[in-house]
Design a protein around this motif. Structure first.
Motif, PDB file in Angstrom:
ATOM      1  N   ARG A 129       8.714 -15.503   7.873  1.00  0.00           N
ATOM      2  CA  ARG A 129       7.503 -16.295   7.708  1.00  0.00           C
ATOM      3  C   ARG A 129       6.449 -15.519   6.937  1.00  0.00           C
ATOM      4  N   PHE A 130       5.564 -16.246   6.276  1.00  0.00           N
ATOM      5  CA  PHE A 130       4.484 -15.640   5.517  1.00  0.00           C
ATOM      6  C   PHE A 130       3.456 -15.048   6.472  1.00  0.00           C
ATOM      7  N   VAL A 131       2.997 -13.823   6.170  1.00  0.00           N
ATOM      8  CA  VAL A 131       2.036 -13.121   7.021  1.00  0.00           C
ATOM      9  C   VAL A 131       0.721 -12.967   6.238  1.00  0.00           C
ATOM     10  N   PRO A 132      -0.256 -13.859   6.459  1.00  0.00           N
ATOM     11  CA  PRO A 132      -1.492 -13.846   5.675  1.00  0.00           C
ATOM     12  C   PRO A 132      -2.220 -12.501   5.680  1.00  0.00           C
ATOM     13  N   GLN A 133      -2.263 -11.831   6.820  1.00  0.00           N
ATOM     14  CA  GLN A 133      -2.972 -10.562   6.914  1.00  0.00           C
ATOM     15  C   GLN A 133      -2.375  -9.529   5.956  1.00  0.00           C
ATOM     16  N   LYS A 134      -1.058  -9.443   5.909  1.00  0.00           N
ATOM     17  CA  LYS A 134      -0.399  -8.494   5.013  1.00  0.00           C
ATOM     18  C   LYS A 134      -0.620  -8.877   3.550  1.00  0.00           C
ATOM     19  N   PHE A 135      -0.668 -10.165   3.300  1.00  0.00           N
ATOM     20  CA  PHE A 135      -0.934 -10.625   1.930  1.00  0.00           C
ATOM     21  C   PHE A 135      -2.328 -10.194   1.482  1.00  0.00           C
ATOM     22  N   GLU A 136      -3.310 -10.370   2.339  1.00  0.00           N
ATOM     23  CA  GLU A 136      -4.680  -9.968   1.994  1.00  0.00           C
ATOM     24  C   GLU A 136      -4.771  -8.462   1.783  1.00  0.00           C
ATOM     25  N   GLU A 137      -3.975  -7.705   2.512  1.00  0.00           N
ATOM     26  CA  GLU A 137      -3.990  -6.250   2.373  1.00  0.00           C
ATOM     27  C   GLU A 137      -3.571  -5.800   0.980  1.00  0.00           C
ATOM     28  N   ILE A 138      -2.749  -6.592   0.320  1.00  0.00           N
ATOM     29  CA  ILE A 138      -2.341  -6.254  -1.040  1.00  0.00           C
ATOM     30  C   ILE A 138      -3.571  -6.075  -1.918  1.00  0.00           C
ATOM     31  N   PHE A 139      -4.523  -6.988  -1.797  1.00  0.00           N
ATOM     32  CA  PHE A 139      -5.710  -6.960  -2.657  1.00  0.00           C
ATOM     33  C   PHE A 139      -6.778  -6.020  -2.119  1.00  0.00           C
ATOM     34  N   ILE A 140      -6.875  -5.918  -0.818  1.00  0.00           N
ATOM     35  CA  ILE A 140      -7.833  -4.981  -0.225  1.00  0.00           C
ATOM     36  C   ILE A 140      -7.495  -3.551  -0.640  1.00  0.00           C
ATOM     37  N   LYS A 141      -6.225  -3.227  -0.656  1.00  0.00           N
ATOM     38  CA  LYS A 141      -5.787  -1.866  -0.945  1.00  0.00           C
ATOM     39  C   LYS A 141      -5.649  -1.566  -2.432  1.00  0.00           C
ATOM     40  N   HIS A 142      -5.247  -2.563  -3.226  1.00  0.00           N
ATOM     41  CA  HIS A 142      -4.827  -2.256  -4.589  1.00  0.00           C
ATOM     42  C   HIS A 142      -5.623  -2.943  -5.695  1.00  0.00           C
ATOM     43  N   ALA A 143      -6.364  -4.014  -5.396  1.00  0.00           N
ATOM     44  CA  ALA A 143      -7.116  -4.713  -6.446  1.00  0.00           C
ATOM     45  C   ALA A 143      -8.472  -4.033  -6.636  1.00  0.00           C
ATOM     46  N   LYS A 144      -8.545  -3.117  -7.574  1.00  0.00           N
ATOM     47  CA  LYS A 144      -9.763  -2.321  -7.761  1.00  0.00           C
ATOM     48  C   LYS A 144     -10.621  -2.811  -8.926  1.00  0.00           C
ATOM     49  N   VAL A 145      -9.995  -3.346  -9.954  1.00  0.00           N
ATOM     50  CA  VAL A 145     -10.754  -3.844 -11.106  1.00  0.00           C
ATOM     51  C   VAL A 145     -11.386  -5.190 -10.778  1.00  0.00           C
ATOM     52  N   ARG A 146     -10.589  -6.075 -10.192  1.00  0.00           N
ATOM     53  CA  ARG A 146     -11.066  -7.375  -9.736  1.00  0.00           C
ATOM     54  C   ARG A 146     -10.525  -7.611  -8.334  1.00  0.00           C
ATOM     55  N   PRO A 147     -11.336  -8.192  -7.448  1.00  0.00           N
ATOM     56  CA  PRO A 147     -10.877  -8.383  -6.064  1.00  0.00           C
ATOM     57  C   PRO A 147      -9.812  -9.466  -5.905  1.00  0.00           C
ATOM     58  N   ASP A 148      -9.655 -10.315  -6.930  1.00  0.00           N
ATOM     59  CA  ASP A 148      -8.751 -11.463  -6.809  1.00  0.00           C
ATOM     60  C   ASP A 148      -7.578 -11.392  -7.784  1.00  0.00           C
ATOM     61  N   ALA A 149      -7.302 -10.196  -8.315  1.00  0.00           N
ATOM     62  CA  ALA A 149      -6.210 -10.077  -9.287  1.00  0.00           C
ATOM     63  C   ALA A 149      -5.737  -8.631  -9.363  1.00  0.00           C
ATOM     64  N   LEU A 150      -4.530  -8.451  -9.911  1.00  0.00           N
ATOM     65  CA  LEU A 150      -3.947  -7.134 -10.053  1.00  0.00           C
ATOM     66  C   LEU A 150      -3.661  -6.831 -11.518  1.00  0.00           C
ATOM     67  N   THR A 151      -3.944  -5.607 -11.938  1.00  0.00           N
ATOM     68  CA  THR A 151      -3.551  -5.153 -13.262  1.00  0.00           C
ATOM     69  C   THR A 151      -2.133  -4.597 -13.193  1.00  0.00           C
ATOM     70  N   SER A 152      -1.588  -4.271 -14.350  1.00  0.00           N
ATOM     71  CA  SER A 152      -0.241  -3.706 -14.387  1.00  0.00           C
ATOM     72  C   SER A 152      -0.162  -2.397 -13.602  1.00  0.00           C
ATOM     73  N   SER A 153      -1.148  -1.534 -13.778  1.00  0.00           N
ATOM     74  CA  SER A 153      -1.143  -0.249 -13.074  1.00  0.00           C
ATOM     75  C   SER A 153      -1.329  -0.437 -11.573  1.00  0.00           C
ATOM     76  N   GLU A 154      -2.074  -1.470 -11.171  1.00  0.00           N
ATOM     77  CA  GLU A 154      -2.270  -1.737  -9.747  1.00  0.00           C
ATOM     78  C   GLU A 154      -0.989  -2.277  -9.106  1.00  0.00           C
ATOM     79  N   VAL A 155      -0.230  -3.067  -9.866  1.00  0.00           N
ATOM     80  CA  VAL A 155       1.062  -3.535  -9.376  1.00  0.00           C
ATOM     81  C   VAL A 155       2.000  -2.348  -9.172  1.00  0.00           C
ATOM     82  N   GLU A 156       2.009  -1.427 -10.143  1.00  0.00           N
ATOM     83  CA  GLU A 156       2.857  -0.238 -10.018  1.00  0.00           C
ATOM     84  C   GLU A 156       2.428   0.613  -8.820  1.00  0.00           C
TER      85      GLU A 156
END
Length: 219
Positions: A129-156
């Motif tokens: 099942r989808f875990v919303p909290q873990k999904f939000e953590e992706i952006f909290i931890k790694h989205a530094k340029v924009r809070p709602d998107a990931l750059t190539s380096s942030e994906v890596e």
């Protein structure tokens, strides 16, 4: 039942002998159907159901190939990916009474294909099942340029951060999955938006990519 009429793209392929035999077997023999309850699908089942082109609960190599082409992959990549995906996941997701060879992917058993080194946004403890909290953590931890998107380096960075040092065999799958999604779904400025990332988990991003490609072809 899988249609025996080949698409123009499939018919034009120059395939290696093993891949040709694989595809011809599927086209000539067809397969049994499985019960599909879309309303009660897990997130992982929805993720892969896009590639179930005739919605019978079983994904054949031909369907996976056509799904990759539909979202914008070239023929060679789609052919090779379909072959490797089914070689890996077919035996894992096939019930014991499925006809040989076990190359089709059975959606109701896709939880068997869960791998490590992922984001945790899909519950790995059997429910998928989808875990919303873990999904939000992706952006909290790694989205530094924009809070709602990931750059190539942030994906890596995210991929590296989620690697399980005790499970090196699981390192490659996220690289392929996220790399393809970023390549196809990022915008012209290089941002992979949050709604697109969310769409990875329920397969909706694939539907949008297919619609986008269809409009480009019409133009």
């Amino acid at each position: 039942m899988l249609s025996r009429r080949r698409s123009p793209v499939v018919a034009s392929l120059q395939l290696p002998p093993v891949t040709t035999l694989l595809f011809l077997w599927v086209l000539s023999c067809g397969h049994a159907t499985a019960n599909t309850d879309i309303a009660n699908m897990t997130a992982l089942q929805k993720h892969v159901s896009f590639f179930d082109r005739n919605k019978d609960g079983i994904i054949t190599p031909i369907e996976t190939f056509e799904g990759f082409v539909a979202i914008g992959c070239d023929v060679a990549y789609s052919r090779d990916s379909a072959s490797s995906v089914h070689a890996a996941l077919g035996p894992i997701t096939s019930p014991v009474d499925a006809p040989l060879p076990h190359i089709n992917i059975h959606i109701n058993l896709i939880h068997r294909a869960m791998h490590g080194s992922d984001t945790g946004a899909l519950d790995a403890k059997g429910s998928c099942r989808f875990v919303p909290q873990k999904f939000e953590e992706i952006f909290i931890k790694h989205a530094k340029v924009r809070p709602d998107a990931l750059t190539s380096s942030e994906v890596e960075e995210m991929i590296l951060a989620n690697r399980d040092p005790l499970d090196r065999r699981s390192w490659l799958a996220p690289v392929k999955e996220w790399g393809l999604t970023y390549k196809l779904a990022s915008d012209k400025d290089g941002f992979l938006h949050k709604d697109s990332v969310r769409g990875i988990y329920d397969g909706s991003v694939f539907v949008k990519l297919e619609e986008k490609r269809s409009l480009q072809i019409e133009i």
